[in-house]
Design a protein around this motif. Structure first.
Motif, PDB file in Angstrom:
ATOM      1  N   ALA A  35       0.832  -1.201   0.000  1.00 11.18           N
ATOM      2  CA  ALA A  35       0.000   0.000   0.000  1.00 11.18           C
ATOM      3  C   ALA A  35       0.866   1.251   0.000  1.00 11.18           C
ATOM      4  N   GLU A  36       1.973   1.183   0.745  1.00 12.71           N
ATOM      5  CA  GLU A  36       2.862   2.336   0.827  1.00 12.71           C
ATOM      6  C   GLU A  36       3.400   2.721  -0.553  1.00 12.71           C
ATOM      7  N   ALA A  38       2.084   1.929  -3.462  1.00 12.43           N
ATOM      8  CA  ALA A  38       0.966   2.367  -4.306  1.00 12.43           C
ATOM      9  C   ALA A  38       0.604   3.816  -4.022  1.00 12.43           C
ATOM     10  N   LEU A  39       0.468   4.164  -2.746  1.00 15.55           N
ATOM     11  CA  LEU A  39       0.060   5.517  -2.387  1.00 15.55           C
ATOM     12  C   LEU A  39       1.069   6.555  -2.877  1.00 15.55           C
ATOM     13  N   SER A  40       2.350   6.190  -2.857  1.00 15.23           N
ATOM     14  CA  SER A  40       3.369   7.137  -3.314  1.00 15.23           C
ATOM     15  C   SER A  40       3.349   7.312  -4.828  1.00 15.23           C
ATOM     16  N   PHE A  42       0.452   6.760  -6.882  1.00 15.06           N
ATOM     17  CA  PHE A  42      -0.850   7.113  -7.459  1.00 15.06           C
ATOM     18  C   PHE A  42      -0.861   8.472  -8.167  1.00 15.06           C
ATOM     19  N   GLU A  63      -7.230  -0.280   4.880  1.00 16.63           N
ATOM     20  CA  GLU A  63      -6.712   1.073   5.115  1.00 16.63           C
ATOM     21  C   GLU A  63      -6.348   1.753   3.804  1.00 16.63           C
ATOM     22  N   LEU A  64      -5.777   0.982   2.883  1.00 15.90           N
ATOM     23  CA  LEU A  64      -5.425   1.534   1.570  1.00 15.90           C
ATOM     24  C   LEU A  64      -6.676   2.019   0.846  1.00 15.90           C
ATOM     25  N   LYS A  67      -7.724   5.311   2.365  1.00 14.81           N
ATOM     26  CA  LYS A  67      -6.812   6.405   2.005  1.00 14.81           C
ATOM     27  C   LYS A  67      -6.951   6.777   0.530  1.00 14.81           C
ATOM     28  N   ALA A  68      -7.069   5.758  -0.333  1.00 18.36           N
ATOM     29  CA  ALA A  68      -7.210   6.017  -1.762  1.00 18.36           C
ATOM     30  C   ALA A  68      -8.495   6.770  -2.052  1.00 18.36           C
ATOM     31  N   GLU A  71      -8.002  10.406  -1.190  1.00 25.06           N
ATOM     32  CA  GLU A  71      -7.127  11.126  -2.121  1.00 25.06           C
ATOM     33  C   GLU A  71      -7.705  11.198  -3.528  1.00 25.06           C
TER      34      GLU A  71
END
Length: 207
Positions: A35-36, A38-40, A42, A63-64, A67-68, A71
Motif C-alpha cells: 500500500a505504501e 501504491a500511495l506514493s 498514485f 486502510e489503503l 486512504k485512496a 485522495e
C-alpha cells in the motif's frame, strides 16, 4: 480504464498484470507490492480503478482503500482477496470498495467484474453477494421487531395525528403510560421528536 494492481504476492501480481494488460479496454498503469508503494505512485499514474488485495503487509488493504478514496474520490475500487468473513467484507465496503471478488475466480470473471465496476456496477463473487444480502435481510427483520406491539400501536396513533390524551382514551390507558411508551419509542429509534420518530420508523419499515 486505467488500472492499478496492489498485490503483495509477486508471482500473482505479475500474472494479473500480464492477464489484464492484454485485455481490450484495460491499461495497467501500475502494479505494486504494498500500500505504501501504491500511495506514493498514485499521483504519477492516475489510476481510475484499483484492484486491491486486502491481506497486504504494513498498511492493510482496507486502510489503503480508505486512504485512496480520500485522495481520489472518483476512483473505483475492487477488493480482491481470500477473505470472506463478515467483518472483512463489510470493513472493505465501508472503507470505499464498490466491488468484492474472491481469489480463485476465473480470469474471465475478474475481467468482467472490472469492466462492470468501471461501468458503475457493484460486482461481487456470489458467496459475498449472498452474505451482503443476508446481512440486510437480518437487519430488516430485526428492525421490524425493534418496537413492542404496544409501542408500534402508539406510534401509529401518533402518525394519525392523535395527542397523548386522545391516544390514552383510545387505548384505555393513562396519559402517563402513553408518555412512558413514547419515551421508550424515542430511545429505541434514537429520535429527537415526534416527526423524527415517524421518519425513522418509516425508514425501518416499522410502520
Amino acid at each position: 480504464m486505467r488500472l492499478a494492481i496492489i498485490e503483495d504476492n509477486r508471482m500473482l501480481r505479475e500474472n494479473l498484470r500480464i492477464l489484464l494488460n492484454g485485455e481490450s479496454g484495460i491499461d495497467v498503469v501500475g502494479a505494486f507490492g504494498s500500500a505504501e508503494e501504491a500511495l506514493s505512485q498514485f499521483p504519477a499514474c492516475s489510476p481510475e480503478v484499483l484492484l486491491v488485495d486486502l491481506g497486504l503487509p504494513g498498511i492493510s488493504g482496507v486502510e489503503l482503500i480508505e486512504k485512496a478514496r480520500e485522495e481520489m474520490p472518483s476512483v473505483e475500487i475492487m477488493a480482491y482477496t481470500i477473505f470472506e468473513d463478515r467483518e472483512t467484507v463489510f470493513a472493505a465496503i465501508k472503507a470505499g470498495a464498490s466491488g468484492y471478488i474472491l481469489k480463485g475466480s476465473s480470469p474471465r470473471e475478474i475481467v468482467e467484474a472490472l469492466h462492470s465496476l468501471n461501468s458503475g456496477g457493484a460486482p461481487m463473487s456470489p458467496r459475498i453477494a449472498r452474505k451482503v444480502i443476508g446481512e440486510f435481510q437480518e437487519n430488516a427483520v430485526g428492525e421490524q421487531y425493534l418496537l413492542s406491539p404496544r409501542e408500534k400501536e402508539i406510534l401509529m396513533q401518533i402518525e394519525a395525528g392523535l395527542l397523548y390524551k386522545q391516544i390514552a382514551d383510545k387505548l384505555a390507558i393513562s396519559p402517563h403510560t402513553v408518555h412512558s411508551h413514547i419515551k421508550k419509542i424515542y430511545e429505541k429509534l434514537h429520535a429527537q421528536n415526534r416527526q423524527d420518530a415517524l421518519v425513522k420508523a418509516r425508514r425501518k419499515c416499522i410502520i
